[in-house]
Design a protein around this motif. Structure first.
Motif, PDB file in Angstrom:
ATOM      1  N   ASP A  96      39.948  39.891  41.999  1.00  0.00           N
ATOM      2  CA  ASP A  96      38.725  40.263  41.157  1.00  0.00           C
ATOM      3  C   ASP A  96      37.032  39.753  41.817  1.00  0.00           C
ATOM      4  OD1 ASP A  96      36.838  42.296  41.020  1.00  0.00           O
ATOM      5  OD2 ASP A  96      37.160  41.601  38.680  1.00  0.00           O
ATOM      6  N   TYR A 148      45.245  40.723  38.954  1.00  0.00           N
ATOM      7  CA  TYR A 148      44.968  42.469  39.990  1.00  0.00           C
ATOM      8  C   TYR A 148      46.285  42.792  40.927  1.00  0.00           C
ATOM      9  CZ  TYR A 148      40.622  42.576  37.743  1.00  0.00           C
ATOM     10  OH  TYR A 148      39.793  42.791  36.939  1.00  0.00           O
ATOM     11  N   THR A 194      41.187  42.513  48.822  1.00  0.00           N
ATOM     12  CA  THR A 194      40.562  42.277  48.021  1.00  0.00           C
ATOM     13  C   THR A 194      38.890  42.131  47.125  1.00  0.00           C
ATOM     14  OG1 THR A 194      41.882  41.280  46.251  1.00  0.00           O
ATOM     15  CG2 THR A 194      42.804  43.335  46.774  1.00  0.00           C
ATOM     16  N   TYR A 244      32.882  47.332  37.233  1.00  0.00           N
ATOM     17  CA  TYR A 244      33.701  47.493  37.841  1.00  0.00           C
ATOM     18  C   TYR A 244      34.929  46.719  37.699  1.00  0.00           C
ATOM     19  CZ  TYR A 244      34.791  45.816  42.759  1.00  0.00           C
ATOM     20  OH  TYR A 244      34.908  45.614  44.330  1.00  0.00           O
ATOM     21  N   ARG A 245      35.881  46.490  36.636  1.00  0.00           N
ATOM     22  CA  ARG A 245      37.338  45.956  36.992  1.00  0.00           C
ATOM     23  C   ARG A 245      37.625  47.108  36.432  1.00  0.00           C
ATOM     24  NH1 ARG A 245      35.397  40.888  35.108  1.00  0.00           N
ATOM     25  NH2 ARG A 245      34.973  41.064  33.370  1.00  0.00           N
ATOM     26  N   TYR A 286      38.275  49.288  39.514  1.00  0.00           N
ATOM     27  CA  TYR A 286      38.825  48.211  40.084  1.00  0.00           C
ATOM     28  C   TYR A 286      40.584  49.167  39.726  1.00  0.00           C
ATOM     29  CZ  TYR A 286      40.847  44.751  42.574  1.00  0.00           C
ATOM     30  OH  TYR A 286      41.693  43.223  43.587  1.00  0.00           O
ATOM     31  N   ASP A 287      41.116  49.197  38.717  1.00  0.00           N
ATOM     32  CA  ASP A 287      42.231  48.729  37.546  1.00  0.00           C
ATOM     33  C   ASP A 287      42.673  50.644  38.233  1.00  0.00           C
ATOM     34  OD1 ASP A 287      42.283  46.161  37.283  1.00  0.00           O
ATOM     35  OD2 ASP A 287      42.092  46.486  35.284  1.00  0.00           O
ATOM     36  N   TYR A 318      43.514  51.076  41.559  1.00  0.00           N
ATOM     37  CA  TYR A 318      44.929  50.058  42.788  1.00  0.00           C
ATOM     38  C   TYR A 318      45.717  49.843  41.473  1.00  0.00           C
ATOM     39  CZ  TYR A 318      41.603  47.846  45.565  1.00  0.00           C
ATOM     40  OH  TYR A 318      40.569  48.559  47.033  1.00  0.00           O
ATOM     41  N   ASN A 344      29.275  45.653  46.827  1.00  0.00           N
ATOM     42  CA  ASN A 344      31.272  45.989  46.599  1.00  0.00           C
ATOM     43  C   ASN A 344      31.397  47.679  46.184  1.00  0.00           C
ATOM     44  OD1 ASN A 344      30.687  42.958  47.309  1.00  0.00           O
ATOM     45  ND2 ASN A 344      32.606  42.758  45.382  1.00  0.00           N
ATOM     46  N   LEU A 398      33.570  51.086  47.242  1.00  0.00           N
ATOM     47  CA  LEU A 398      35.136  51.122  46.716  1.00  0.00           C
ATOM     48  C   LEU A 398      34.689  52.679  46.498  1.00  0.00           C
ATOM     49  CD1 LEU A 398      36.578  48.424  43.578  1.00  0.00           C
ATOM     50  CD2 LEU A 398      37.096  49.226  46.089  1.00  0.00           C
TER      51      LEU A 398
END
Length: 204
Positions: free
Chosen positions: A42, A57, A63, A87-88, A91-92, A95, A117, A121
């Motif tokens: 990440d 991830y 990524t 953000y994480r 992100y999860d 993805y 970023n 996304l």
């Protein structure tokens, strides 16, 4: 009396053994590969949280945006832990769960819509939902914030291919080459997509 003496000696040896034994830290040992490795890390992973377990991830191409000639205040990096954590989560959501609508809400709630970023996304999520018009808006927003954001050039190149704009996708490929060369993962990924027949569904 003899039996009592033996008991005291035994208890004394046991206590000495326990007090002298090395202490083992909870959760210590094992767990290799906690970061996912390489390009699948990440971009907001914080070095200050190295003592805490890091999320793993999915290993996938591109990524983490590859850039050269970064400026000290490049918008693709951030030091805000709350933003990085949010953000994480998004992100999860993208993805690991492929829940693009929820991810869009999560990303917009971060209050950093112009961060490349984040905008990239959001554009990616709209593309996966089939909303190409909104997707384009967000890809353009990401590139306005950072014209050298190679992950956006890659994903936007895939957008171009899905829309049948092969010449535009080739232009995006040339932009990636100018930023990070032809060996970076973003270049290889888009180049491979260009080799596939028109109408191919892309993983990213």
């Amino acid at each position: 009396m003899f039996t009592t003496t033996i008991r005291f000696v035994t208890l004394g040896m046991l206590a000495a053994g326990l007090l002298g034994a090395p202490a083992f830290a909870a959760g210590g040992g094992g767990g290799g590969g906690g970061g996912g490795g390489g390009g699948s890390m990440d971009p907001f992973a914080s070095s200050s949280s190295q003592s805490q377990p890091q999320p793993v991830y999915p290993k996938r191409t591109g990524t983490k945006a590859t850039q050269k000639g970064k400026k000290p205040n490049n918008q693709s990096s951030i030091d805000d832990p709350a933003f990085a954590a949010g953000y994480r989560v998004a992100y999860d959501t993208i993805y690991q769960r492929n829940d693009y609508a929820t991810a869009i809400s999560q990303l917009k709630s971060l209050g950093h819509d112009d961060h490349p970023n984040v905008a990239n996304l959001i554009g990616y999520s709209y593309r996966k939902l089939g909303d190409y018009e909104q997707s384009q808006v967000w890809y353009e927003r990401a590139l306005k914030a950072d014209p050298n954001h190679v992950l956006t050039w890659q994903y936007y190149g895939l957008w171009q291919l899905e829309r049948g704009n092969r010449e535009q996708a080739l232009y995006h490929l040339s932009r990636i080459a100018a930023i990070c060369g032809t060996d970076c993962e973003e270049y290889r990924s888009l180049a491979a997509a260009l080799d596939k027949p028109t109408g191919t569904a892309f993983a990213y």
